[in-house]
Every structure is written in C-alpha cells, then in structure tokens.
Design an enzyme around this catalytic site. Structure first.
Site, PDB file in Angstrom:
ATOM      1  CB  CYS A  76      36.549   6.018  39.654  1.00 10.30           C
ATOM      2  SG  CYS A  76      35.010   6.956  39.423  1.00 10.30           S
ATOM      3  CB  CYS A 224      36.532  13.830  41.651  1.00  7.42           C
ATOM      4  SG  CYS A 224      37.971  12.742  41.441  1.00  7.42           S
TER       5      CYS A 224
END
Length: 293
Positions: A76, A224
C-alpha cells in the site's frame, strides 16, 4: 477490554488510512476489529498500516497491511507515506526502512512535505503476479468484459508490485466505465488466484496518465499507490510512456519514476486527520485529537 493502541486516521490523496501503533505489543489487529472500524463512517478506511516492532535486522519496523474487509494486503504505497509522515513527526528523522510481507521498502520525507517511497522492483512473470494460466507476454493477456465481438474492456497489462494488478488501457474517459460493476467481477476472476487490483487507465501524454482503481479487498478508492506504480511501469513497458510519469487519480496526483536499476519510486503527500485509541481485538475506539498536523 485489552489495553488500547494508539492510531492516527490519515489519508494519502484521499486513500483512507489508519496508522496503528502496535509497537511493544504481542497482539495483532484482528479481522473483526478491522471490519468494525471500516464500517464506522468516522474511522472508515481502505487500509490499516499496523506498525510493529522490527523483525528483520536493518529495518526500523515491520508493517502489517490490512484491508477494510479484514484480509491482509502485500502493499500500500499511500499507506506507507502516511506511516513515514507519522514517524518523521515523532522522531524528527526523514528516512526509514521497513519490512513488509512483500519485502523491504525504504522511504524519505522531503523538505516540502512530500514523501517518496521506494516500492521495489516490479515483477512481470505470470507465476510471480500470479496468474492461474501461463502467459509468456504479460504486457497484454487474454481477458475481457462484455461481448466477444465488442468488449467493453479487454487485453489488460498485468504486473506485480508485491500485489497483483491488471491495467485496462482505454482511449476515452476512465470515469465513463462502471468500475463499481466490473471491479468485483474482475478482482475475483479465476485468472487471478490471489484476486487482483483492477485499474482503468488512459495515456494523456508520454509523461502523464489518468486512472482509477478498484482495490482488492477495499473496493473503489480515491487513490492506490501500488496501482499507480503498476500502471506507470506497464505504460513504459508497452511503449506508451517514458519511465517517469505523473499519474492523475481521483484524489490527486502522484509522481512515479521507474529507475534504471528497476526500482519504482512513488512521490506524493500524506495528511493527518485525527488521532485516537482502539482495541485491536474488537475495533472499539475513542477519539483524542483532530486537525491538520
């Protein structure tokens, strides 16, 4: 109730993040606690970044990444920037090295407040992504949405940034596609045995992309970071762009550089919203402070 752990509610370009301080503790954030926090509008998140004591020599911390559905994520990028911002504020240091399930990552906060994360090297082998079938060329695989003679989306590039990504290239507006409908179907397609992050991307110029992503285990997201990296390297690999691009996401823009040593560097902001304490076993929480750090 167990001893409460500190957390910071943050975001990276709107990608909702909880940075949980689990240092000095033997427990972990349980899936049901993550699901409870995600279901509360005040603490809703895309990923929890749980900071644990280091396990590997030469790293400051082990970072466990947890999706809003309680599953564990490998990467992430936006969350890593949030971790760096919090630790830099705590320690006064600009640079850090972390262990994650996907490997070791390094990161640095710049004087202008932006944060760069070395996301490591992309992988393109079908077994590394992984795919359920053998593809010799993952720049374009056989996968489509819609009728065979007139597919809505087709022939994505696939790559791993420690987690699996599929990038569907389009020439029109990425926002014109019903990703909320197509995303879950493609995320769980049998070709992806570990599920996948699904991105629709457009090349605006040799130096710029526009994209949006259905995030594995989290759904539609404003940003993202690992998907931006996967799209950038796939664009360069297919000759659509150079190795350095600006990536426009619903929540803002990231700068992605695929260096000659094969490492991918992601640069962008992180924002603190409020701090609190929570029970890692149940997800019960209480607020402490709020405002811009």
């Amino acid at each position: 109730m167990a001893e409460l752990a500190q957390f910071a509610k943050m975001n990276g370009l709107g990608n909702a993040i909880i940075v949980a301080d689990m240092r000095g503790r033997a427990d972990r954030v349980r899936p049901e606690a993550a699901q409870r926090l995600a279901s509360d509008p005040a603490t809703h998140f895309d990923q929890i970044m749980a900071i644990h004591d280091p396990r590997l020599e030469g790293t400051e911390n082990y970072i466990e990444i947890i999706n809003s559905d309680g599953s564990v994520a490998q990467a992430c990028g936006n969350g890593m920037r949030c971790v760096v911002q919090r630790l830099a504020a705590e320690t006064g240091r600009p640079s850090f090295t972390f262990e994650t399930i996907a490997g070791v990552l390094s990161a640095e906060e710049h004087a202008n407040g932006l944060i760069s994360v070395d996301m490591g090297k992309p992988r393109f082998g079908w077994q590394d992504i992984p795919l359920a079938e053998e593809f010799h060329d993952t720049r374009k695989i056989e996968l489509q949405v819609g009728p065979i003679d007139k597919p809505v989306l087709h022939s994505p590039s696939v790559a791993s940034m420690g987690n699996p990504h599929a990038i569907f290239w389009v020439e029109d507006d990425p926002y014109s596609y019903d990703l909320e409908r197509f995303g879950p179907m493609l995320e769980n397609h049998p070709i992806f045995p570990e599920r996948a992050n699904i991105t629709i991307a457009r090349v605006d110029s040799p130096e710029e992309l526009t994209m949006r992503t259905w995030e594995r285990g989290a759904g539609l997201t404003l940003a993202c970071g690992s998907a931006a990296c996967a799209a950038a390297v796939s664009a360069a690999r297919t000759g659509r762009t150079g190795r350095g691009v600006k990536v426009n996401l619903p929540g803002g823009s990231l700068e992605i550089l695929w260096r000659d040593d094969d490492h991918v560097i992601m640069t962008g902001p992180a924002e603190w919203e409020f701090s609190g304490r929570f029970d890692p076993a149940t997800g019960a929480w209480e607020r402490e402070t709020e405002g811009a750090a």
